[in-house]
Design a protein around this motif. Structure first.
Motif, PDB file in Angstrom:
ATOM      1  N   TYR A   6       3.637 -12.907  -8.375  1.00 43.45           N
ATOM      2  CA  TYR A   6       2.915 -11.754  -8.609  1.00 43.45           C
ATOM      3  C   TYR A   6       3.529 -10.755  -7.400  1.00 43.45           C
ATOM      4  CZ  TYR A   6      -0.055 -14.304 -11.540  1.00 43.45           C
ATOM      5  OH  TYR A   6      -0.610 -15.228 -12.653  1.00 43.45           O
ATOM      6  N   PHE A   7       3.614  -9.471  -7.803  1.00 50.66           N
ATOM      7  CA  PHE A   7       4.009  -8.438  -6.841  1.00 50.66           C
ATOM      8  C   PHE A   7       2.822  -8.229  -5.858  1.00 50.66           C
ATOM      9  CE2 PHE A   7       3.408  -4.108  -5.195  1.00 50.66           C
ATOM     10  CZ  PHE A   7       4.419  -3.970  -4.382  1.00 50.66           C
ATOM     11  N   VAL A   8       2.883  -8.477  -4.612  1.00 51.28           N
ATOM     12  CA  VAL A   8       1.593  -8.385  -3.616  1.00 51.28           C
ATOM     13  C   VAL A   8       2.066  -7.330  -2.470  1.00 51.28           C
ATOM     14  CG1 VAL A   8       0.158  -9.705  -1.927  1.00 51.28           C
ATOM     15  CG2 VAL A   8       0.984 -10.667  -3.957  1.00 51.28           C
ATOM     16  N   CYS A   9       1.011  -6.510  -2.378  1.00 42.71           N
ATOM     17  CA  CYS A   9       1.183  -5.561  -1.276  1.00 42.71           C
ATOM     18  C   CYS A   9      -0.487  -5.740  -0.681  1.00 42.71           C
ATOM     19  CB  CYS A   9       1.687  -4.017  -1.529  1.00 42.71           C
ATOM     20  SG  CYS A   9       0.644  -3.130  -2.426  1.00 42.71           S
ATOM     21  N   GLY A  10      -0.652  -5.100   0.605  1.00 41.71           N
ATOM     22  CA  GLY A  10      -2.000  -5.427   1.353  1.00 41.71           C
ATOM     23  C   GLY A  10      -2.145  -4.213   2.070  1.00 41.71           C
ATOM     24  N   TYR A  11      -3.420  -4.435   2.573  1.00 43.68           N
ATOM     25  CA  TYR A  11      -3.924  -3.479   3.665  1.00 43.68           C
ATOM     26  C   TYR A  11      -4.551  -4.126   4.749  1.00 43.68           C
ATOM     27  CZ  TYR A  11      -7.494  -0.334   5.883  1.00 43.68           C
ATOM     28  OH  TYR A  11      -8.548  -0.064   6.783  1.00 43.68           O
ATOM     29  N   GLU A  25       7.968 -11.201   3.890  1.00 42.27           N
ATOM     30  CA  GLU A  25       8.360 -10.271   2.777  1.00 42.27           C
ATOM     31  C   GLU A  25       7.346  -9.595   2.282  1.00 42.27           C
ATOM     32  OE1 GLU A  25      11.876 -11.838   1.051  1.00 42.27           O
ATOM     33  OE2 GLU A  25      13.182 -11.639   2.601  1.00 42.27           O
ATOM     34  N   ILE A  26       6.058  -9.660   2.717  1.00 37.07           N
ATOM     35  CA  ILE A  26       5.127  -9.168   2.088  1.00 37.07           C
ATOM     36  C   ILE A  26       4.880  -7.579   2.523  1.00 37.07           C
ATOM     37  CG2 ILE A  26       2.569  -9.052   1.410  1.00 37.07           C
ATOM     38  CD1 ILE A  26       3.058 -12.253   1.849  1.00 37.07           C
ATOM     39  N   GLU A  27       4.752  -6.523   1.485  1.00 37.19           N
ATOM     40  CA  GLU A  27       4.391  -5.076   2.125  1.00 37.19           C
ATOM     41  C   GLU A  27       2.923  -5.144   2.613  1.00 37.19           C
ATOM     42  OE1 GLU A  27       5.700  -2.374  -0.577  1.00 37.19           O
ATOM     43  OE2 GLU A  27       7.526  -3.530  -1.421  1.00 37.19           O
ATOM     44  N   VAL A  28       2.586  -4.748   3.862  1.00 33.87           N
ATOM     45  CA  VAL A  28       1.205  -4.553   4.178  1.00 33.87           C
ATOM     46  C   VAL A  28       0.959  -3.210   4.932  1.00 33.87           C
ATOM     47  CG1 VAL A  28      -0.629  -5.526   5.649  1.00 33.87           C
ATOM     48  CG2 VAL A  28       0.701  -7.231   4.069  1.00 33.87           C
ATOM     49  N   TYR A  29       0.198  -2.523   4.461  1.00 29.47           N
ATOM     50  CA  TYR A  29       0.138  -0.960   4.985  1.00 29.47           C
ATOM     51  C   TYR A  29      -1.219  -0.944   5.758  1.00 29.47           C
ATOM     52  CZ  TYR A  29       3.673  -0.311   1.176  1.00 29.47           C
ATOM     53  OH  TYR A  29       4.450  -0.287   0.540  1.00 29.47           O
ATOM     54  N   GLU A  30      -1.006   0.132   6.751  1.00 27.82           N
ATOM     55  CA  GLU A  30      -1.937   0.803   7.701  1.00 27.82           C
ATOM     56  C   GLU A  30      -3.215   1.357   7.122  1.00 27.82           C
ATOM     57  OE1 GLU A  30       0.356   4.060  10.093  1.00 27.82           O
ATOM     58  OE2 GLU A  30       0.331   1.920  10.751  1.00 27.82           O
ATOM     59  N   SER A  31      -2.910   1.627   5.904  1.00 23.64           N
ATOM     60  CA  SER A  31      -4.365   2.666   5.255  1.00 23.64           C
ATOM     61  C   SER A  31      -4.285   2.350   3.870  1.00 23.64           C
ATOM     62  CB  SER A  31      -3.753   3.906   5.396  1.00 23.64           C
ATOM     63  OG  SER A  31      -2.912   4.317   4.289  1.00 23.64           O
ATOM     64  N   ILE A  32      -5.700   2.312   3.172  1.00 25.82           N
ATOM     65  CA  ILE A  32      -5.716   1.956   1.692  1.00 25.82           C
ATOM     66  C   ILE A  32      -5.126   2.923   0.854  1.00 25.82           C
ATOM     67  CG2 ILE A  32      -7.703   2.021   0.060  1.00 25.82           C
ATOM     68  CD1 ILE A  32      -9.479   0.937   1.827  1.00 25.82           C
ATOM     69  N   ASP A  33      -4.874   4.303   1.131  1.00 25.16           N
ATOM     70  CA  ASP A  33      -4.131   5.101   0.563  1.00 25.16           C
ATOM     71  C   ASP A  33      -2.876   4.752   0.416  1.00 25.16           C
ATOM     72  OD1 ASP A  33      -6.367   6.605   0.438  1.00 25.16           O
ATOM     73  OD2 ASP A  33      -5.724   7.966   2.097  1.00 25.16           O
ATOM     74  N   LEU A  34      -1.967   4.345   1.443  1.00 25.46           N
ATOM     75  CA  LEU A  34      -0.680   3.892   1.178  1.00 25.46           C
ATOM     76  C   LEU A  34      -0.508   2.750   0.235  1.00 25.46           C
ATOM     77  CD1 LEU A  34       0.557   4.299   4.921  1.00 25.46           C
ATOM     78  CD2 LEU A  34       1.354   5.753   3.000  1.00 25.46           C
ATOM     79  N   MET A  35      -1.487   1.781   0.406  1.00 20.96           N
ATOM     80  CA  MET A  35      -1.257   0.622  -0.525  1.00 20.96           C
ATOM     81  C   MET A  35      -1.407   1.029  -1.847  1.00 20.96           C
ATOM     82  SD  MET A  35      -3.970  -2.419  -0.700  1.00 20.96           S
ATOM     83  CE  MET A  35      -5.290  -1.459  -1.604  1.00 20.96           C
ATOM     84  N   ASP A  37      -1.061   3.745  -3.387  1.00 19.65           N
ATOM     85  CA  ASP A  37      -0.034   4.508  -3.779  1.00 19.65           C
ATOM     86  C   ASP A  37       1.200   3.594  -4.153  1.00 19.65           C
ATOM     87  OD1 ASP A  37      -1.046   6.810  -3.413  1.00 19.65           O
ATOM     88  OD2 ASP A  37      -0.123   7.365  -1.458  1.00 19.65           O
ATOM     89  N   ARG A  38       1.227   2.301  -3.763  1.00 17.72           N
ATOM     90  CA  ARG A  38       2.443   1.328  -3.845  1.00 17.72           C
ATOM     91  C   ARG A  38       2.181   0.559  -5.200  1.00 17.72           C
ATOM     92  NH1 ARG A  38       6.205  -0.776  -5.187  1.00 17.72           N
ATOM     93  NH2 ARG A  38       7.584  -1.940  -4.043  1.00 17.72           N
ATOM     94  N   LEU A  39       0.794   0.692  -5.660  1.00 17.83           N
ATOM     95  CA  LEU A  39       0.381  -0.091  -6.812  1.00 17.83           C
ATOM     96  C   LEU A  39       0.627   0.788  -8.105  1.00 17.83           C
ATOM     97  CD1 LEU A  39      -2.681  -2.003  -5.558  1.00 17.83           C
ATOM     98  CD2 LEU A  39      -0.280  -3.153  -6.084  1.00 17.83           C
ATOM     99  N   GLU A  40       1.178  -0.040  -9.261  1.00 18.77           N
ATOM    100  CA  GLU A  40       1.188   0.945 -10.497  1.00 18.77           C
ATOM    101  C   GLU A  40      -0.002   0.766 -11.063  1.00 18.77           C
ATOM    102  OE1 GLU A  40       4.473  -0.757 -12.535  1.00 18.77           O
ATOM    103  OE2 GLU A  40       5.733   0.005 -11.055  1.00 18.77           O
ATOM    104  N   LYS A  41      -0.241   1.282 -12.178  1.00 16.13           N
ATOM    105  CA  LYS A  41      -1.700   0.817 -12.940  1.00 16.13           C
ATOM    106  C   LYS A  41      -1.039  -0.240 -13.886  1.00 16.13           C
ATOM    107  CE  LYS A  41      -3.443   5.652 -13.344  1.00 16.13           C
ATOM    108  NZ  LYS A  41      -3.778   6.766 -14.632  1.00 16.13           N
TER     109      LYS A  41
END
Length: 280
Positions: A6-11, A25-35, A37-41
């Motif tokens: 599964y594609f995973v990114c986090g906050y 190699e997991i993308e984790v962001y410092e704001s909910i907005d950035l996270m 934005d990275r997710l598709e519908k």
């Protein structure tokens, strides 16, 4: 989740956690907005936070930013009535709110947790392949309507309180006896063919191997709201739960007394959940 493709990114607000995630190699962001934005519908948010205000605040922030048909899976230990309320508020915005009681401790996060799922049945059926893929074998269950997953998890944690207290009291009796027992050896033999063999007994063994009389820790154990919620629910329904209630009261007493049975409980909580212990 990532290991199951599964594609995973986090906050997270924790820089140390972001660095650890980056090493995997997991993308984790410092704001909910950035996270977001990275997710598709369609966006699916897996939320694991302490029950209470922090979960409430993040849920409200998510509901203000998510779109119709997005999904929040709240996998913490929230009060089931809060989950019912949040699911209703989310539904008004077209967002699906799923409560997911999660058990298995730190090792379960890596080897497969037990998942107790509540919410809209159609949505949960759509999510069933996901839950099944990340859970322990036969370790996921659709429990019912909104709140049911967290209700079952509350009862699970209340049972856990009683079981740990019983183990602690038993080993306290062994420790206080006139015999020079090897407590680690007893825990080990208990876990080979006996009626009480279990992961908790294994954790007791591991702790006693490391510190044979638990001399390095104090008999102080904190409590979470789960057992209190269970006792209150039992009172509301006129059900007697003396073991669960007493295990909660004994934890409260542990703030004042330093006894061996509570040392065992502290060691067990540290073993499965990484809960801190008070060192001497």
């Amino acid at each position: 989740m990532q290991e199951h493709h599964y594609f995973v990114c986090g906050y997270t607000v924790s820089e140390a956690s972001r660095l650890r995630a980056a090493a995997e190699e997991i993308e984790v962001y410092e704001s909910i907005d950035l996270m977001l934005d990275r997710l598709e519908k369609q966006k699916i948010i897996w939320l694991t936070l302490p029950a209470g205000e922090v979960t409430e605040n993040i849920v409200q922030e998510l509901m203000n930013q998510l779109s119709s048909d997005d999904i929040i899976i709240e996998a913490g230990n929230s009060y089931y009535k809060d989950s019912v309320r949040r699911a209703k508020a989310a539904k008004e915005k077209g967002i699906h709110y799923i409560d997911c009681g999660t058990s298995g401790g730190q090792s379960g996060a890596r080897t497969g947790p037990c998942l107790l799922v509540g919410g809209d049945q159609v949505v949960c059926q759509e999510l069933e392949p996901f839950f099944k893929s990340i859970a322990y074998e036969n370790g996921n269950l659709y429990c019912g309507n909104s709140g049911s997953g967290h209700y079952v998890k509350t009862v699970h944690n209340a049972i856990e309180y009683g079981m740990m207290e019983a183990i602690g009291e038993g080993f306290h009796l062994l420790e206080a006896s006139d015999y020079p027992f090897d407590l680690a050896a007893i825990a080990n033999v208990f876990n080979n063919g006996s009626v009480i063999r279990s992961w908790l007994i294994q954790l007791a063994h591991d702790a006693l191997v490391e510190d044979s009389n638990l001399e390095q820790i104090r008999g102080i154990v904190g409590s979470t709201p789960d057992a209190k919620w269970a006792v209150q629910e039992a009172m509301d329904k006129g059900i007697s739960v003396p073991i669960i209630a007493n295990s909660l009261f004994i934890r409260n007493d542990s703030q004042m007394e330093d006894i061996f049975s509570i040392k065992v409980v502290a060691a067990l909580r540290n073993g499965f959940g990484g809960h801190g212990v008070v060192k001497k």
